[in-house]
Scaffold this motif. Structure first.
Motif, PDB file in Angstrom:
ATOM      1  N   VAL A  97      18.565   2.753 -13.862  1.00 32.29           N
ATOM      2  CA  VAL A  97      18.822   2.730 -15.303  1.00 32.29           C
ATOM      3  C   VAL A  97      17.526   3.166 -15.990  1.00 32.29           C
ATOM      4  CG1 VAL A  97      19.379   1.254 -17.278  1.00 32.29           C
ATOM      5  CG2 VAL A  97      20.569   0.929 -15.095  1.00 32.29           C
ATOM      6  N   PRO A  98      17.596   4.130 -16.903  1.00 31.83           N
ATOM      7  CA  PRO A  98      16.379   4.639 -17.546  1.00 31.83           C
ATOM      8  C   PRO A  98      15.544   3.538 -18.192  1.00 31.83           C
ATOM      9  CG  PRO A  98      18.244   6.043 -18.076  1.00 31.83           C
ATOM     10  CD  PRO A  98      18.802   4.841 -17.359  1.00 31.83           C
ATOM     11  N   ARG A  99      14.260   3.665 -18.044  1.00 35.13           N
ATOM     12  CA  ARG A  99      13.238   2.801 -18.664  1.00 35.13           C
ATOM     13  C   ARG A  99      13.289   1.352 -18.189  1.00 35.13           C
ATOM     14  NH1 ARG A  99      10.206   5.335 -21.769  1.00 35.13           N
ATOM     15  NH2 ARG A  99       9.446   3.558 -22.926  1.00 35.13           N
ATOM     16  N   THR A 100      13.805   1.108 -16.969  1.00 31.73           N
ATOM     17  CA  THR A 100      13.842  -0.266 -16.458  1.00 31.73           C
ATOM     18  C   THR A 100      12.932  -0.482 -15.256  1.00 31.73           C
ATOM     19  OG1 THR A 100      15.737   0.120 -14.992  1.00 31.73           O
ATOM     20  CG2 THR A 100      16.210  -0.618 -17.265  1.00 31.73           C
ATOM     21  N   LEU A 101      12.294   0.568 -14.733  1.00 36.29           N
ATOM     22  CA  LEU A 101      11.374   0.401 -13.612  1.00 36.29           C
ATOM     23  C   LEU A 101      10.063  -0.179 -14.130  1.00 36.29           C
ATOM     24  CD1 LEU A 101      10.876   0.886 -10.553  1.00 36.29           C
ATOM     25  CD2 LEU A 101       9.765   3.028 -11.229  1.00 36.29           C
ATOM     26  N   HIS A 102       9.639  -1.301 -13.522  1.00 35.04           N
ATOM     27  CA  HIS A 102       8.417  -1.989 -13.963  1.00 35.04           C
ATOM     28  C   HIS A 102       7.566  -2.357 -12.761  1.00 35.04           C
ATOM     29  CE1 HIS A 102      10.073  -2.496 -17.990  1.00 35.04           C
ATOM     30  NE2 HIS A 102      11.183  -2.918 -17.423  1.00 35.04           N
ATOM     31  N   LEU A 103       6.269  -2.169 -12.908  1.00 33.07           N
ATOM     32  CA  LEU A 103       5.323  -2.752 -11.964  1.00 33.07           C
ATOM     33  C   LEU A 103       5.084  -4.171 -12.463  1.00 33.07           C
ATOM     34  CD1 LEU A 103       3.331  -2.703  -9.624  1.00 33.07           C
ATOM     35  CD2 LEU A 103       1.641  -1.688 -11.175  1.00 33.07           C
ATOM     36  N   VAL A 104       5.623  -5.137 -11.747  1.00 30.89           N
ATOM     37  CA  VAL A 104       5.571  -6.532 -12.180  1.00 30.89           C
ATOM     38  C   VAL A 104       4.202  -7.136 -11.892  1.00 30.89           C
ATOM     39  CG1 VAL A 104       6.596  -8.822 -11.880  1.00 30.89           C
ATOM     40  CG2 VAL A 104       8.048  -6.788 -11.871  1.00 30.89           C
ATOM     41  N   ALA A 154       0.795  -1.225   0.000  1.00 33.14           N
ATOM     42  CA  ALA A 154       0.000   0.000   0.000  1.00 33.14           C
ATOM     43  C   ALA A 154       0.834   1.285   0.000  1.00 33.14           C
ATOM     44  CB  ALA A 154      -0.991  -0.032   1.160  1.00 33.14           C
ATOM     45  N   GLU A 155       0.918   1.975   1.147  1.00 32.89           N
ATOM     46  CA  GLU A 155       1.591   3.267   1.227  1.00 32.89           C
ATOM     47  C   GLU A 155       3.088   3.168   0.920  1.00 32.89           C
ATOM     48  OE1 GLU A 155       0.614   4.796   5.080  1.00 32.89           O
ATOM     49  OE2 GLU A 155      -1.241   5.718   4.336  1.00 32.89           O
ATOM     50  N   ASN A 156       3.708   2.026   1.212  1.00 31.29           N
ATOM     51  CA  ASN A 156       5.124   1.871   0.877  1.00 31.29           C
ATOM     52  C   ASN A 156       5.336   1.904  -0.638  1.00 31.29           C
ATOM     53  OD1 ASN A 156       6.003   1.798   3.490  1.00 31.29           O
ATOM     54  ND2 ASN A 156       6.115  -0.432   3.604  1.00 31.29           N
ATOM     55  N   TYR A 157       4.365   1.355  -1.390  1.00 33.16           N
ATOM     56  CA  TYR A 157       4.446   1.436  -2.849  1.00 33.16           C
ATOM     57  C   TYR A 157       4.393   2.896  -3.296  1.00 33.16           C
ATOM     58  CZ  TYR A 157       3.091   1.274  -7.749  1.00 33.16           C
ATOM     59  OH  TYR A 157       3.037   1.490  -9.093  1.00 33.16           O
ATOM     60  N   SER A 158       3.471   3.653  -2.742  1.00 35.42           N
ATOM     61  CA  SER A 158       3.358   5.073  -3.094  1.00 35.42           C
ATOM     62  C   SER A 158       4.629   5.828  -2.728  1.00 35.42           C
ATOM     63  CB  SER A 158       2.151   5.709  -2.398  1.00 35.42           C
ATOM     64  OG  SER A 158       0.963   5.116  -2.870  1.00 35.42           O
ATOM     65  N   MET A 159       5.223   5.506  -1.568  1.00 39.81           N
ATOM     66  CA  MET A 159       6.454   6.170  -1.151  1.00 39.81           C
ATOM     67  C   MET A 159       7.611   5.787  -2.086  1.00 39.81           C
ATOM     68  SD  MET A 159       8.090   6.701   2.633  1.00 39.81           S
ATOM     69  CE  MET A 159       8.318   5.002   3.049  1.00 39.81           C
ATOM     70  N   PHE A 160       7.695   4.522  -2.480  1.00 32.82           N
ATOM     71  CA  PHE A 160       8.731   4.080  -3.417  1.00 32.82           C
ATOM     72  C   PHE A 160       8.605   4.841  -4.733  1.00 32.82           C
ATOM     73  CE2 PHE A 160      10.413   1.536  -6.840  1.00 32.82           C
ATOM     74  CZ  PHE A 160      11.617   1.067  -6.336  1.00 32.82           C
ATOM     75  N   MET A 161       7.394   4.924  -5.257  1.00 32.26           N
ATOM     76  CA  MET A 161       7.187   5.622  -6.522  1.00 32.26           C
ATOM     77  C   MET A 161       7.494   7.112  -6.378  1.00 32.26           C
ATOM     78  SD  MET A 161       6.678   3.259  -8.613  1.00 32.26           S
ATOM     79  CE  MET A 161       6.345   4.272 -10.048  1.00 32.26           C
ATOM     80  N   GLY A 204      17.338  14.289 -12.462  1.00 26.57           N
ATOM     81  CA  GLY A 204      18.157  13.831 -13.579  1.00 26.57           C
ATOM     82  C   GLY A 204      18.567  12.375 -13.475  1.00 26.57           C
ATOM     83  N   GLY A 205      17.907  11.614 -12.641  1.00 29.06           N
ATOM     84  CA  GLY A 205      18.169  10.181 -12.551  1.00 29.06           C
ATOM     85  C   GLY A 205      18.929   9.734 -11.325  1.00 29.06           C
ATOM     86  N   GLY A 206      19.273  10.627 -10.453  1.00 38.05           N
ATOM     87  CA  GLY A 206      19.978  10.219  -9.244  1.00 38.05           C
ATOM     88  C   GLY A 206      21.220  11.051  -9.068  1.00 38.05           C
ATOM     89  N   PHE A 247       9.771   8.324  -4.369  1.00 38.12           N
ATOM     90  CA  PHE A 247      11.233   8.373  -4.373  1.00 38.12           C
ATOM     91  C   PHE A 247      11.752   8.303  -5.807  1.00 38.12           C
ATOM     92  CE2 PHE A 247      15.449   6.515  -4.313  1.00 38.12           C
ATOM     93  CZ  PHE A 247      16.089   7.267  -3.346  1.00 38.12           C
ATOM     94  N   PHE A 248      11.190   7.384  -6.599  1.00 35.09           N
ATOM     95  CA  PHE A 248      11.613   7.245  -7.992  1.00 35.09           C
ATOM     96  C   PHE A 248      11.363   8.531  -8.773  1.00 35.09           C
ATOM     97  CE2 PHE A 248      10.560   6.312 -12.414  1.00 35.09           C
ATOM     98  CZ  PHE A 248      11.763   5.789 -12.832  1.00 35.09           C
ATOM     99  N   ARG A 249      10.184   9.134  -8.605  1.00 35.78           N
ATOM    100  CA  ARG A 249       9.876  10.373  -9.323  1.00 35.78           C
ATOM    101  C   ARG A 249      10.825  11.490  -8.903  1.00 35.78           C
ATOM    102  NH1 ARG A 249       4.723   8.445  -8.126  1.00 35.78           N
ATOM    103  NH2 ARG A 249       4.470   9.960  -6.428  1.00 35.78           N
ATOM    104  N   LYS A 250      11.161  11.541  -7.610  1.00 35.92           N
ATOM    105  CA  LYS A 250      12.101  12.560  -7.135  1.00 35.92           C
ATOM    106  C   LYS A 250      13.457  12.384  -7.803  1.00 35.92           C
ATOM    107  CE  LYS A 250      14.061  14.627  -3.029  1.00 35.92           C
ATOM    108  NZ  LYS A 250      14.070  14.691  -1.592  1.00 35.92           N
ATOM    109  N   MET A 251      13.949  11.142  -7.890  1.00 35.48           N
ATOM    110  CA  MET A 251      15.230  10.882  -8.551  1.00 35.48           C
ATOM    111  C   MET A 251      15.154  11.256 -10.030  1.00 35.48           C
ATOM    112  SD  MET A 251      17.419   9.902  -6.339  1.00 35.48           S
ATOM    113  CE  MET A 251      16.613  11.021  -5.204  1.00 35.48           C
TER     114      MET A 251
END
Length: 165
Positions: free
Chosen positions: A95-102, A55-62, A72-74, A64-68
């Motif tokens: 790595v660009p374009r490798t984040l996936h919701l599995v 739940a909320e951890n997924y939103s927090m992870f995403m 400029g990617g980190g 974090f990803f958007r912030k990076m």
């Protein structure tokens, strides 16, 4: 470099894999074995990682990803068991374009990404590599306990017994 953000989640151990930038180069030769030589130092490693988040951890992870991504990617900091059995802090990039919701099963999300992980001096530099030194002593002394004892005695000699200015 300014203080880096640290990702607050560790990848799951079961879905963790790495390709190591080993610092060697090979050249294929006609009619025989390849020629190998030392290559550039401080090569990065590629890590395939997955996180299982609720739940909320997924939103927090995403978040974090958007912030990076906005930065400029980190880079960012992450704890990994990569060059040692211990969890150690590394600097990494998504790595660009490798984040996936599995998958998503109810409130449980599985996310995967590929990371470029920068090398650490304590593994790349021979005089700082504890485990590399231990292997050398293992060859000389024949077993791990004896090699560890010698390395500990040398550390005591250098750090405690010898006079310091």
């Amino acid at each position: 470099m300014a203080d880096l953000e640290k990702i607050p989640f560790c990848p799951t151990q079961a879905s963790f894999g790495a390709s190591f930038g080993d610092g060697s180069v090979s050249t294929a030769l006609d009619g025989g074995a390849s020629r190998y030589r030392a290559g550039p130092d401080n090569q990065s490693d590629t890590v395939n990682a997955s996180w299982v988040l609720r739940a909320e951890n997924y939103s927090m992870f995403m978040g974090f990803f958007r912030k990076m991504r906005r930065l400029g990617g980190g880079p960012f900091l992450i704890d990994l068991s990569l060059q040692s059995h211990e969890m150690i802090e590394y600097t990494a990039y998504f790595v660009p374009r490798t984040l996936h919701l599995v998958s998503r099963q109810g409130a449980v999300y599985t996310v995967s990404a590929q990371l470029e992980v920068l090398s650490r001096d304590d593994f790349d530099q021979e005089d700082l590599d504890y485990w590399g030194r231990l292997v050398t002593l293992l060859i000389i002394y024949g077993n791990l306990p004896a090699a560890k004892e010698i390395l500990d005695l040398l550390a005591k000699l250098v750090n405690e017994d010898l006079p310091h200015d």
